[in-house]
Design a protein around this motif. Structure first.
Motif, short mmCIF file in Angstrom:
data_model
loop_
_atom_site.label_atom_id
_atom_site.label_comp_id
_atom_site.label_asym_id
_atom_site.label_seq_id
_atom_site.Cartn_x
_atom_site.Cartn_y
_atom_site.Cartn_z
N HIS A 165 -8.56 84.38 -55.11
CA HIS A 165 -8.32 82.94 -55.11
C HIS A 165 -8.52 82.30 -56.48
N THR A 214 -8.37 78.46 -62.66
CA THR A 214 -7.81 77.65 -61.59
C THR A 214 -8.33 78.18 -60.25
N HIS A 274 -8.38 76.72 -56.10
CA HIS A 274 -8.02 75.70 -55.10
C HIS A 274 -7.37 74.47 -55.74
N LYS A 275 -6.38 74.71 -56.60
CA LYS A 275 -5.61 73.67 -57.28
C LYS A 275 -6.43 72.82 -58.23
N LYS A 276 -7.63 73.26 -58.57
CA LYS A 276 -8.46 72.56 -59.55
C LYS A 276 -8.54 73.44 -60.79
N GLN A 277 -8.33 72.83 -61.94
CA GLN A 277 -8.39 73.57 -63.19
C GLN A 277 -9.68 73.27 -63.92
#
Length: 68
Positions: free
Chosen positions: A37, A59, A61-64
């Motif tokens: 993930h 990255t 869960h769509k967070k960078q």
């Protein structure tokens, strides 16, 4: 986007995920890495002991996380 200011030369990936509060425990961090993930500079990476350095982008869960 999360900017993480690195104090030393590197931070292990597991510690970075905990330090940015994207996971609660080291065990949870290891599990998300094992399950694929986490992206390291755009590529799935399964190394729990990966040394993240300045300029790297993680990255999850769509967070960078951008390491500065």
């Amino acid at each position: 986007m999360i900017e993480f200011k690195l104090e030393g030369e590197f931070i292990p990936l597991i510690q970075l995920l905990k330090a940015t509060n994207l996971v609660l425990t080291g065990g949870e961090a290891q599990a998300v890495v094992n399950d694929g993930h986490v992206l390291y500079n755009g590529t799935i990476d399964y190394r729990k002991r990966l040394k993240v350095r300045r300029g790297d982008v993680i990255t999850f869960h769509k967070k960078q996380i951008i390491v500065i």
